[in-house]
Design an enzyme around this catalytic site. Sequence first.
Site, mmCIF file in Angstrom:
data_model
loop_
_atom_site.group_PDB
_atom_site.id
_atom_site.type_symbol
_atom_site.label_atom_id
_atom_site.label_comp_id
_atom_site.label_asym_id
_atom_site.label_seq_id
_atom_site.Cartn_x
_atom_site.Cartn_y
_atom_site.Cartn_z
ATOM 1 N N LYS A 144 0.848 -1.251 0.012
ATOM 2 C CA LYS A 144 0.134 0.114 0.061
ATOM 3 C C LYS A 144 0.972 1.142 -0.012
ATOM 4 O O LYS A 144 1.823 1.403 0.837
ATOM 5 C CB LYS A 144 -0.793 -0.059 1.174
ATOM 6 C CG LYS A 144 -1.740 1.397 1.368
ATOM 7 C CD LYS A 144 -2.985 1.129 2.467
ATOM 8 C CE LYS A 144 -2.502 1.740 3.769
ATOM 9 N NZ LYS A 144 -2.116 2.976 3.869
ATOM 10 N N ASP A 169 -3.333 4.291 -1.720
ATOM 11 C CA ASP A 169 -4.240 4.926 -0.563
ATOM 12 C C ASP A 169 -4.612 6.249 -0.709
ATOM 13 O O ASP A 169 -3.726 6.859 0.315
ATOM 14 C CB ASP A 169 -3.855 4.068 0.566
ATOM 15 C CG ASP A 169 -4.548 4.428 1.934
ATOM 16 O OD1 ASP A 169 -5.838 5.076 1.615
ATOM 17 O OD2 ASP A 169 -4.226 4.280 3.071
ATOM 18 N N LYS A 180 -7.611 7.760 -0.743
ATOM 19 C CA LYS A 180 -8.716 8.326 0.115
ATOM 20 C C LYS A 180 -9.125 9.609 -0.707
ATOM 21 O O LYS A 180 -9.501 10.605 0.220
ATOM 22 C CB LYS A 180 -8.465 8.585 1.619
ATOM 23 C CG LYS A 180 -7.948 7.149 2.578
ATOM 24 C CD LYS A 180 -7.990 7.627 3.846
ATOM 25 C CE LYS A 180 -7.497 6.291 4.604
ATOM 26 N NZ LYS A 180 -6.097 6.102 4.465
ATOM 27 N N ASP A 208 -14.013 14.542 -3.082
ATOM 28 C CA ASP A 208 -14.285 15.736 -3.605
ATOM 29 C C ASP A 208 -15.690 15.764 -4.324
ATOM 30 O O ASP A 208 -16.387 15.012 -4.356
ATOM 31 C CB ASP A 208 -13.186 15.944 -4.677
ATOM 32 C CG ASP A 208 -12.867 17.648 -4.544
ATOM 33 O OD1 ASP A 208 -13.785 18.452 -4.953
ATOM 34 O OD2 ASP A 208 -11.602 17.935 -4.533
ATOM 35 N N THR A 258 -10.533 3.363 10.943
ATOM 36 C CA THR A 258 -10.363 2.291 11.996
ATOM 37 C C THR A 258 -9.745 3.175 13.293
ATOM 38 O O THR A 258 -9.740 2.455 14.283
ATOM 39 C CB THR A 258 -9.474 1.100 11.625
ATOM 40 O OG1 THR A 258 -8.459 1.679 11.166
ATOM 41 C CG2 THR A 258 -10.194 0.053 10.969
ATOM 42 N N ARG A 317 2.744 -0.891 11.084
ATOM 43 C CA ARG A 317 3.642 -1.033 12.195
ATOM 44 C C ARG A 317 3.828 -2.186 12.811
ATOM 45 O O ARG A 317 5.175 -2.556 13.032
ATOM 46 C CB ARG A 317 3.143 0.185 13.174
ATOM 47 C CG ARG A 317 3.218 1.598 12.801
ATOM 48 C CD ARG A 317 2.663 2.760 13.411
ATOM 49 N NE ARG A 317 1.051 2.484 13.147
ATOM 50 C CZ ARG A 317 0.001 3.068 13.592
ATOM 51 N NH1 ARG A 317 0.423 4.233 14.422
ATOM 52 N NH2 ARG A 317 -1.171 3.053 13.401
#
Length: 239
Positions: free
Chosen positions: A34, A61, A63, A66, A120, A211
């Site tokens: 990603k 990614d 996101k 608009d 999340t 992470r």
Amino acid sequence: MTIKEQLIVSLDFPDIQQARSLMHLLSDDVIFYKIGLQMYLKYGSSIVEEWKKAGKKVFLDLKLSDIPNTVSSALLSLQPLEVDMVNMHALSGMNCMKVAAETIQSHMPNTRLIAVTVLTSLDENELTAIGITNSPQRQVETLCRLAFQAGLSGVVSSAWEAPQVKSICGPTFITVCPGIRRSSDQTNDQIRIMTPQKAILNGADYLVVGRPILQSNDPKQAAISILKDIEMAHNRGNS
Ligand code: C5P
């Protein structure tokens, strides 16, 4: 889809050299990455081209959110990159998602357009504070229904909502789930988390992991242990 394809490693690094080292270290174990705003805003199309040239799959990614014309034009700008997955916010609205889905179907048939439902990192209190009185689960249900009706390929949600998404939109509607943590991992800023094994058993198609792999002392081992968890979930699901 293979087990390896179900793990999407998130390249959340400030520097491309770190991302290259990780790709090199993970070698054939990880094939899906990603690329998010941090890397894309710094390195632009060149990083996507580099990963594709290395034979990797890319989830871009961005996101997007608009007005319909702007989102559709932004997607068209990505056409030459041939990314495997790209996303937009479902909160951009039904019309925007419909126009975006039409653009993808006409010009980028090999790219899957996914809608972000509820991040999340947001819980009920955070949603209330921005004026959304639905629970996270209810909000995901509302938004996945709209994304499905608009013709998108799937949604980003926590693994907690994957069963609802599948029951509302059907088994082929994709669930892309971040917030994945093994019991030994730190939670960080994620709230609606789940272990890899439980997430797959819950109906997650793709696990987005950052992470727990990036900050591990042994990123390769961390990736392999998550892939093993995915495999165990499939074995449990089939037994
Ligand atoms: O480090 P961690 O595993 O929490 O990384 C999760 C990744 O997934 C981050 O790149 C984050 O931007 C992304 N993401 C998320 N929640 C969403 C959508 C994307 O955490 N709803």
